[in-house]
Scaffold this active site. Sequence first.
Site, PDB file in Angstrom:
ATOM      1  N   LEU A  37     -73.208  50.358  -6.964  1.00  0.00           N
ATOM      2  CA  LEU A  37     -73.276  51.753  -7.510  1.00  0.00           C
ATOM      3  C   LEU A  37     -74.884  52.101  -7.054  1.00  0.00           C
ATOM      4  CD1 LEU A  37     -71.687  51.797 -10.560  1.00  0.00           C
ATOM      5  CD2 LEU A  37     -70.762  52.329  -8.181  1.00  0.00           C
ATOM      6  N   HIS A  41     -74.383  57.379  -7.044  1.00  0.00           N
ATOM      7  CA  HIS A  41     -72.949  57.699  -7.983  1.00  0.00           C
ATOM      8  C   HIS A  41     -73.063  57.866  -9.756  1.00  0.00           C
ATOM      9  CE1 HIS A  41     -72.537  54.512  -4.455  1.00  0.00           C
ATOM     10  NE2 HIS A  41     -70.746  55.439  -5.274  1.00  0.00           N
ATOM     11  N   GLN A  65     -58.677  51.658   3.563  1.00  0.00           N
ATOM     12  CA  GLN A  65     -59.276  53.547   4.397  1.00  0.00           C
ATOM     13  C   GLN A  65     -60.094  52.545   5.214  1.00  0.00           C
ATOM     14  OE1 GLN A  65     -60.548  54.555   0.438  1.00  0.00           O
ATOM     15  NE2 GLN A  65     -63.003  54.147   1.147  1.00  0.00           N
ATOM     16  N   GLY A 151     -68.695  63.818  -4.616  1.00  0.00           N
ATOM     17  CA  GLY A 151     -70.032  63.577  -4.106  1.00  0.00           C
ATOM     18  C   GLY A 151     -69.675  64.784  -2.564  1.00  0.00           C
ATOM     19  N   LYS A 153     -71.598  64.585  -0.593  1.00  0.00           N
ATOM     20  CA  LYS A 153     -72.499  62.952   0.470  1.00  0.00           C
ATOM     21  C   LYS A 153     -71.072  63.641   1.770  1.00  0.00           C
ATOM     22  CE  LYS A 153     -74.500  58.845   2.937  1.00  0.00           C
ATOM     23  NZ  LYS A 153     -72.879  58.605   3.033  1.00  0.00           N
TER      24      LYS A 153
HETATM   25  P1  AMP Z   1     -68.307  55.905  -2.946  1.00  0.00           P
HETATM   26  O1  AMP Z   1     -68.573  54.505  -3.380  1.00  0.00           O
HETATM   27  O2  AMP Z   1     -69.048  55.869  -1.317  1.00  0.00           O
HETATM   28  O3  AMP Z   1     -67.286  55.747  -2.073  1.00  0.00           O
HETATM   29  O4  AMP Z   1     -68.771  56.922  -3.061  1.00  0.00           O
HETATM   30  C1  AMP Z   1     -68.271  57.342  -4.481  1.00  0.00           C
HETATM   31  C2  AMP Z   1     -68.620  58.652  -4.553  1.00  0.00           C
HETATM   32  O5  AMP Z   1     -69.611  58.569  -4.534  1.00  0.00           O
HETATM   33  C3  AMP Z   1     -68.211  59.790  -3.328  1.00  0.00           C
HETATM   34  O6  AMP Z   1     -67.383  60.713  -4.203  1.00  0.00           O
HETATM   35  C4  AMP Z   1     -69.047  59.913  -2.691  1.00  0.00           C
HETATM   36  O7  AMP Z   1     -69.173  61.311  -2.318  1.00  0.00           O
HETATM   37  C5  AMP Z   1     -70.263  59.848  -3.682  1.00  0.00           C
HETATM   38  N1  AMP Z   1     -71.304  59.405  -3.671  1.00  0.00           N
HETATM   39  C6  AMP Z   1     -71.971  58.812  -2.582  1.00  0.00           C
HETATM   40  N2  AMP Z   1     -73.158  58.571  -1.723  1.00  0.00           N
HETATM   41  C7  AMP Z   1     -73.689  59.998  -3.211  1.00  0.00           C
HETATM   42  C8  AMP Z   1     -74.933  60.754  -2.516  1.00  0.00           C
HETATM   43  N3  AMP Z   1     -76.053  59.744  -2.379  1.00  0.00           N
HETATM   44  N4  AMP Z   1     -75.233  61.664  -3.873  1.00  0.00           N
HETATM   45  C9  AMP Z   1     -74.730  62.001  -4.554  1.00  0.00           C
HETATM   46  N5  AMP Z   1     -73.018  61.826  -4.555  1.00  0.00           N
HETATM   47  C10 AMP Z   1     -72.407  60.151  -3.680  1.00  0.00           C
END
Ligand code: AMP
Length: 283
Positions: A37, A41, A65, A151, A153
Amino acid sequence: MSDTVKIVRTVHDLRKVTAKWRHRGHSIGLVPTMGALHAGHVSLVRLAKKKADRAVVSIFVNPTQFAANEDLSRYPRDEAGDLKKLDDADADLVWAPTVEEMYPDGFSTGVRAGSAAKELEGTFRPQHFDGVATVCAKLFNQVTPNVAIFGEKDFQQLAVLLQMVRDLNMPLKLIGAPTKRDTDGLALSSRNAYLSATERKIAPSLFSIISALAGDIAEGADVAAGVTNAKRKLTAAGFEKIDYIEVRDSETLGSASTASGRPLRVLAACWLGKTRLIDNVAV
Ligand code: AMP
């Protein structure tokens, strides 16, 4: 290990906690993550706490995935660090199932992601969004959240999941949250840990180049010429391979028309060494 935020690893234990909350009339916000994280996150967890009485954060590196040639085995993991950050963010519960708990022997049902999953990431990661949709459907059924936070992102992921929730009448609301960036503009990502010092210096130019393209289009520049120019700039900056850089309709992710007056989004994916970076900005 944290001694405050509670962590559960079985659906049985998860339901014991959520049933108690439901009994007290508390609403639940879910933040699905794959761990490792960062502040992006954490911003989602803080938003979940604003939108619901209780925030559940799932940590699950979902094997379905990832394609066989992708980075599943080297994906960064740091449960102790994650728990510390979730404590600080005031999360109420961490849902961290094992792969066996999520996909027990005999598991074989899945969600086929809809039209928003075609093209862009879908072209380069063909099974990816089916895996994402299936695990999110499971997370929604396990946690039964009122809201789930994702996110921007991962802009196409958000579009795919909004479509799934709408198409399958899932009883929750999805909320998109803005991308958190480092001071130099690089979107925070667990995968940034893969970047060498040299690559890390190049990486922020992805954001500056797509932002410049978005600005040019907003001012009426030709989309095709702008995209060609942006690709040339990415290559000059040191990106070895560009999977795509495209301007799309923000909602459908279908082809964009600047004349339509509809909101547009610039989305891009490209490689620095062995690391694939994605980013997107509004026009
Ligand atoms: P992940 O752990 O990368 O699968 O991401 C988990 C959640 O965090 C997803 O909804 C992502 O879109 C979000 N997320 C990842 N990076 C960012 C960021 N830089 N800003 C905001 N949300 C993010």
